[in-house]
Design an enzyme around this catalytic site. Structure first.
Site, PDB file in Angstrom:
ATOM      1  N   GLU A 187      -7.023   0.558   2.653  1.00  0.00           N
ATOM      2  CA  GLU A 187      -6.840   1.855   1.694  1.00  0.00           C
ATOM      3  C   GLU A 187      -8.116   2.069   0.847  1.00  0.00           C
ATOM      4  OE1 GLU A 187      -2.957   0.360   0.281  1.00  0.00           O
ATOM      5  OE2 GLU A 187      -2.024   1.134   2.245  1.00  0.00           O
ATOM      6  N   HIS A 201      -9.315  -4.058   1.491  1.00  0.00           N
ATOM      7  CA  HIS A 201      -8.152  -3.611   1.974  1.00  0.00           C
ATOM      8  C   HIS A 201      -8.328  -2.285   2.456  1.00  0.00           C
ATOM      9  CE1 HIS A 201      -4.101  -1.890   2.553  1.00  0.00           C
ATOM     10  NE2 HIS A 201      -3.590  -2.887   2.554  1.00  0.00           N
ATOM     11  N   GLY A 207       3.288  -5.562   2.515  1.00  0.00           N
ATOM     12  CA  GLY A 207       3.127  -4.607   1.576  1.00  0.00           C
ATOM     13  C   GLY A 207       4.504  -4.248   1.137  1.00  0.00           C
ATOM     14  N   GLY A 208       5.214  -3.168   1.817  1.00  0.00           N
ATOM     15  CA  GLY A 208       6.349  -2.743   1.321  1.00  0.00           C
ATOM     16  C   GLY A 208       7.476  -3.770   1.257  1.00  0.00           C
ATOM     17  N   LYS A 230       0.682  -3.128  -3.900  1.00  0.00           N
ATOM     18  CA  LYS A 230      -0.246  -1.736  -3.911  1.00  0.00           C
ATOM     19  C   LYS A 230       0.211  -1.251  -5.256  1.00  0.00           C
ATOM     20  CE  LYS A 230      -0.095  -1.621   0.903  1.00  0.00           C
ATOM     21  NZ  LYS A 230       0.053  -0.986   2.187  1.00  0.00           N
ATOM     22  N   SER A 254       3.555  -3.649   8.336  1.00  0.00           N
ATOM     23  CA  SER A 254       4.967  -3.827   8.696  1.00  0.00           C
ATOM     24  C   SER A 254       5.654  -4.989   9.025  1.00  0.00           C
ATOM     25  CB  SER A 254       5.156  -2.631   9.766  1.00  0.00           C
ATOM     26  OG  SER A 254       4.712  -1.218   9.414  1.00  0.00           O
ATOM     27  N   GLY A 273       2.356   0.448   6.700  1.00  0.00           N
ATOM     28  CA  GLY A 273       3.245   1.391   5.994  1.00  0.00           C
ATOM     29  C   GLY A 273       3.865   2.148   7.077  1.00  0.00           C
TER      30      GLY A 273
HETATM   31  P1  13P Z   1       3.159  -2.676   4.901  1.00  0.00           P
HETATM   32  O1  13P Z   1       3.619  -4.158   5.068  1.00  0.00           O
HETATM   33  O2  13P Z   1       3.823  -1.716   3.702  1.00  0.00           O
HETATM   34  O3  13P Z   1       2.805  -1.980   6.066  1.00  0.00           O
HETATM   35  O4  13P Z   1       1.630  -2.684   4.294  1.00  0.00           O
HETATM   36  C1  13P Z   1       0.740  -3.809   4.718  1.00  0.00           C
HETATM   37  C2  13P Z   1      -0.172  -3.853   3.991  1.00  0.00           C
HETATM   38  O5  13P Z   1      -1.319  -2.972   3.649  1.00  0.00           O
HETATM   39  C3  13P Z   1      -0.561  -4.951   3.086  1.00  0.00           C
HETATM   40  O6  13P Z   1      -1.733  -5.160   2.441  1.00  0.00           O
END
Ligand code: 13P
Length: 244
Positions: free
Chosen positions: A97, A95, A229-230, A11, A208, A172
């Protein structure tokens, strides 16, 4: 058997110094394994750095979006061919987002996937329902429409994509879908893709994912890996997910 693929989505995180540490740790620590692949999707300005630090390693890289256009007067956009020029293998498209904050439609996402394929990239097409849609019993309607749009927009070429199921409520939030919830949606995605002649598409789960829950998720029949993601910002945690 389908290979396992784990893609990190950084991200809008990182800087040259911390990226260098993370990329070097991945390049040194991730050993090529048959049937396993690890990749990171970095912010556009760091594609050159990803290439510099990862080339020759077993870790692939890519971007988090591409323009649907090939070139021209599109200020601020980045063409898939530009991403490919930096040795990228993947481009995330659609995505949640971007679907939410940039109002990307299913048709636009399909056009972006088409542009990525035309440049030799593998699009990672993201789909997923919101919590309100899940609570209203609309999972199949929403996720089905999203994948059907990719199938309609790409035709047979959809077989060359990766599809990532990312329930919006799990991104997230620390609230992971259970392996059974993931499998249920992956099975319906697989069925639709199969009808389109693309039954072997890699289906990733995202939302997550951590080292602690990856093995249970990836152990499900139709879960071929993860979009992370994270947890992809920590090299050791990310490699542990890749090995799960
Ligand atoms: P998280 O793993 O931080 O929940 O994010 C998932 C994501 O949006 C990966 O594209």
């Amino acid at each position: 058997m389908r290979a396992k693929l784990v893609v990190g989505n950084w991200k809008m995180n990182g800087d040259l110094a911390s990226n260098a540490r993370r990329l070097d740790a991945l390049a040194a620590g991730w050993k090529a394994k048959p049937g396993r692949e690890l990749a990171v999707c970095v912010p556009f300005p760091y594609l050159a750095q990803a290439r510099e630090r990862l080339q020759g390693s077993a870790v692939a890289w890519g971007a988090q979006d591409v323009s649907e256009h090939a070139a021209g007067a599109h200020t601020g956009e980045v063409a898939a061919a530009m991403v490919a020029e930096f040795g990228s293998r993947y481009a995330i498209v659609g995505h949640s987002e971007r679907r939410q904050a940039h109002r990307e439609s299913d048709a636009l996402v399909a056009a972006k996937a088409r542009a990525a394929l035309a440049a030799g990239l593998v699009p990672v097409v993201c789909v997923g329902e919101t919590l309100a849609e899940r609570d209203a019993g609309r999972i199949e309607e929403v996720v089905g429409a999203q994948v059907d749009a990719a199938i309609a927009g790409l035709g047979e070429a959809v077989a060359r994509c990766v599809v990532a199921y990312e329930p919006v409520w799990a991104i997230g939030t620390g609230r992971t879908a259970t392996p059974e919830q993931a499998q249920e949606v992956h099975a319906l995605l697989r069925a639709r893709l199969k009808r389109a002649g693309a039954g072997d598409v890699a289906l990733l789960y995202g939302g997550s994912v951590k080292a602690a829950n990856a093995a249970a998720l990836f152990g499900m029949a139709d879960v071929d890996g993860g979009l992370v993601g994270g947890a992809s910002l920590d090299a050791d945690e990310f490699m542990a997910i890749g090995a799960a």
